[in-house]
Enzyme design. Structure first.
Site, PDB file in Angstrom:
ATOM      1  N   PHE A 124       3.727  -2.182  -1.816  1.00 12.01           N
ATOM      2  CA  PHE A 124       4.976  -2.259  -2.886  1.00 12.01           C
ATOM      3  C   PHE A 124       6.205  -2.523  -2.234  1.00 12.01           C
ATOM      4  O   PHE A 124       7.064  -3.144  -2.943  1.00 12.01           O
ATOM      5  CB  PHE A 124       5.034  -1.238  -3.876  1.00 12.01           C
ATOM      6  CG  PHE A 124       6.056   0.057  -3.438  1.00 12.01           C
ATOM      7  CD1 PHE A 124       5.771   0.933  -2.589  1.00 12.01           C
ATOM      8  CD2 PHE A 124       7.305   0.046  -3.870  1.00 12.01           C
ATOM      9  CE1 PHE A 124       6.750   1.902  -2.147  1.00 12.01           C
ATOM     10  CE2 PHE A 124       8.194   0.790  -3.603  1.00 12.01           C
ATOM     11  CZ  PHE A 124       7.848   1.808  -2.755  1.00 12.01           C
ATOM     12  N   LYS A 125       6.158  -2.465  -0.960  1.00 14.43           N
ATOM     13  CA  LYS A 125       7.581  -2.820  -0.127  1.00 14.43           C
ATOM     14  C   LYS A 125       8.077  -4.060  -0.328  1.00 14.43           C
ATOM     15  O   LYS A 125       9.131  -4.506  -0.327  1.00 14.43           O
ATOM     16  CB  LYS A 125       7.844  -2.143   1.306  1.00 14.43           C
ATOM     17  CG  LYS A 125       7.287  -0.908   1.446  1.00 14.43           C
ATOM     18  CD  LYS A 125       8.164   0.092   1.228  1.00 14.43           C
ATOM     19  CE  LYS A 125       8.030   1.541   1.865  1.00 14.43           C
ATOM     20  NZ  LYS A 125       6.997   2.212   1.364  1.00 14.43           N
ATOM     21  N   ASP A 126       7.047  -4.775  -0.518  1.00 15.38           N
ATOM     22  CA  ASP A 126       7.227  -6.405  -0.899  1.00 15.38           C
ATOM     23  C   ASP A 126       8.224  -6.750  -2.000  1.00 15.38           C
ATOM     24  O   ASP A 126       8.931  -7.621  -1.881  1.00 15.38           O
ATOM     25  CB  ASP A 126       5.992  -7.065  -1.138  1.00 15.38           C
ATOM     26  CG  ASP A 126       5.229  -7.557   0.287  1.00 15.38           C
ATOM     27  OD1 ASP A 126       5.817  -7.401   1.239  1.00 15.38           O
ATOM     28  OD2 ASP A 126       4.097  -7.443   0.150  1.00 15.38           O
TER      29      ASP A 126
END
Ligand code: PLP
Length: 508
Positions: A124-126
């Site tokens: 989810f860091k993207d």
């Protein structure tokens, strides 16, 4: 305080609306907050009144992801123009995400999973780190360059390298603990191309890397040796340019529930969020302040359950054993973004926040007043999951619902089920923070009872057995040739940063 900014031919009167959590006299614009990362007094930048300009909820049903992002960013980044925001969003959320919904909502059994892992590095860091470079590029002065430093336990480094690579006026340097990241994560970092990307393995653990990065930010000698016009900044979720993009998917989840006829406009819903540094779940709180009908945000911890204990007792105490768990991206004892929540829930009491953070520095713990604890409990619930429960959950959800979860998402599932005993009727969305193939050994152990010696073989075995497709980004990983990362002592990091930064910007 007002700052007059000249932009092109227009003269804009821009209010410096952001301030430090520890000092209400320290004001900056959103652009300055993004370029500098955190405040000079070590506090975090906050916009004092999040509810001043609510989200137009009545239009949500008709909006796609990019339109929702536009509406959220216009409210939270007031000194960016509409055109700047639009261009940044278009560049961040394009073909690099493998699903056109960006964060699609999946019905599984009697609950919903919001899948946040369809970006280029499959975690989810993207969502934040594809947009942060675009915002930073539009905030930095034309005669400046920014080197972004990131200490990583795996996911942040990979996503930062991918987001910043080949962005003009910017570079990125990532430090990971040698031997402390998964084989998939290490290969992802060492196969990211880009003239402006640098990676080093640090002899030590994540905290050693993190501590030294912080020292470098405050090291006057480092700044003196950098080429004129070069700044250092941060890609961790203490940067509002990474936090604010995460607010968008809470609205997107609600929009998808409306579209699927599962709720009506105005209905309250709950979210469960696997939590480490408190960025993801704090973004949910921001969404609530902007007017999204959220009843509870459920914080899910792993065995490192300092947050769950805090919600129970009102005492945040990091003096405790540190566990390496099956959900390593949540192996954290200081959840930095909690500082922002303390600021908001104490109605902007910067003196209190400063005192609590000093207590944390000096004694490794602090205690909040009873009135503040009550407010925290009104908006949030919490719980934790052991490694044995993570494994059992992955196996059980796959057997019952044919849905394959990564260990972080499984942490959330277990806590979600605990919470639902008290509130079974409110619709629940579980945030899924990584593809199961990113933590393939743990998932194979849970589902197949074993994993192979190398991650590529395990990936294949798991895909063959489950028929769950491998994300494109992880599929092609094994065809790329990794570079060799230098191995540095923590004391060598500063010198390395100076040399590599000047090298990256040599031709700019
Ligand atoms: C970073 C991360 C988390 C924790 O998110 P925070 O914003 O730090 O609370 C959870 N799961 C995965 C897979 C992550 O990479």
């Amino acid at each position: 305080m007002f700052i007059i900014e000249k932009q092109g031919t227009e003269e804009n009167l821009v209010t410096s609306l952001y301030q430090s959590t520890r000092d209400d006299q320290l004001h900056v614009s959103a652009k300055q907050a993004i370029v500098t990362g955190f405040a000079a007094d070590q506090g975090l930048f906050v916009l004092p009144d999040l509810g001043a300009n609510p989200f137009p909820l009545e239009q949500l049903a008709e909006m796609d992801y990019q339109m929702i992002a536009q509406a959220v960013l216009e409210r939270l980044l007031p000194d960016f123009s509409q055109a700047e925001i639009k261009a940044a969003i278009a560049a961040a959320y394009d073909h690099s995400f493998s699903d056109s919904q960006i964060t699609p909502l999946q019905a599984v059994g009697d609950f919903q999973v919001l899948e946040l892992f369809h970006g280029p590095t499959a975690a989810f860091k993207d969502v934040g780190l594809q947009l942060l470079p675009q915002l930073m590029q539009r905030a930095v002065a034309t005669n400046e360059q920014v080197m972004v430093l990131a200490a990583t336990s795996g996911d942040t480094g990979t996503a930062a390298l991918n987001g910043f690579r080949n962005q003009a006026q910017m570079g990125v340097s990532v430090f990971y603990p040698d031997g402390g990241v998964s084989p998939v994560q290490q290969r992802q970092m060492l196969t990211t191309t880009g003239k402006n990307t640098r990676v080093a393995a640090i002899e030590g653990n994540f905290d050693d890397a993190q501590r030294n990065v912080k020292q470098i930010f405050n090291d006057a000698k480092v700044h003196e040796q950098l080429t004129a016009g070069t700044r250092l900044s941060s890609a961790n979720s203490i940067n509002i340019g990474r936090l604010i993009p995460q607010v968008v998917y809470y609205f997107s989840a609600y929009q998808q529930l409306l579209e699927q006829g599962k709720i009506e406009l105005g209905d309250q819903i709950n979210f469960t969020v696997p939590t480490g540094n408190f960025g993801d779940v704090l973004a949910g709180f921001y969404a609530k302040q902007l007017g999204l009908p959220i009843k509870k945000l459920v914080i899910a911890c792993n065995q490192n359950n300092v947050l769950a204990d805090f919600w129970q007792t009102g005492t945040y105490d990091r003096n405790r054993p540190f566990y390496q768990t099956l959900a390593p991206s949540m192996d954290i004892q200081i959840s930095s973004n909690l500082e922002r929540l303390l600021y908001y829930e104490s109605d902007g009491d910067t003196q209190l926040v400063r005192q609590l953070m000093n207590d944390l520095d000096r004694q490794g713990k602090y205690q909040v007043p009873a009135t503040l604890l009550e407010k925290l409990r009104h908006d949030f619930a919490s719980g934790f999951t052991t490694d044995a429960e993570i494994e059992a959950t992955i196996l059980q959800v796959f057997a019952d619902d044919h849905y394959l979860m990564d260990p972080h998402t499984a942490t959330g599932y277990h806590v979600m089920r605990q919470y639902q005993q008290a509130d079974p009727d409110t619709p629940m969305v579980l945030l899924s923070t990584a593809s199961p193939y990113k933590f393939v050994d743990a998932v194979a152990d849970a589902v197949l009872g074993k994993h192979a010696a190398d991650a590529q073989a395990t990936t294949q075995q798991l895909a063959d057995y489950t028929n769950v497709p491998v994300p494109p980004a992880l599929q092609k990983l094994w065809d790329l040739t990794p570079v060799q990362a230098p191995r540095l002592q923590p004391a060598e990091m500063a010198e390395w940063v100076v040399r590599e930064t000047n090298e990256v910007f040599k031709h700019d």
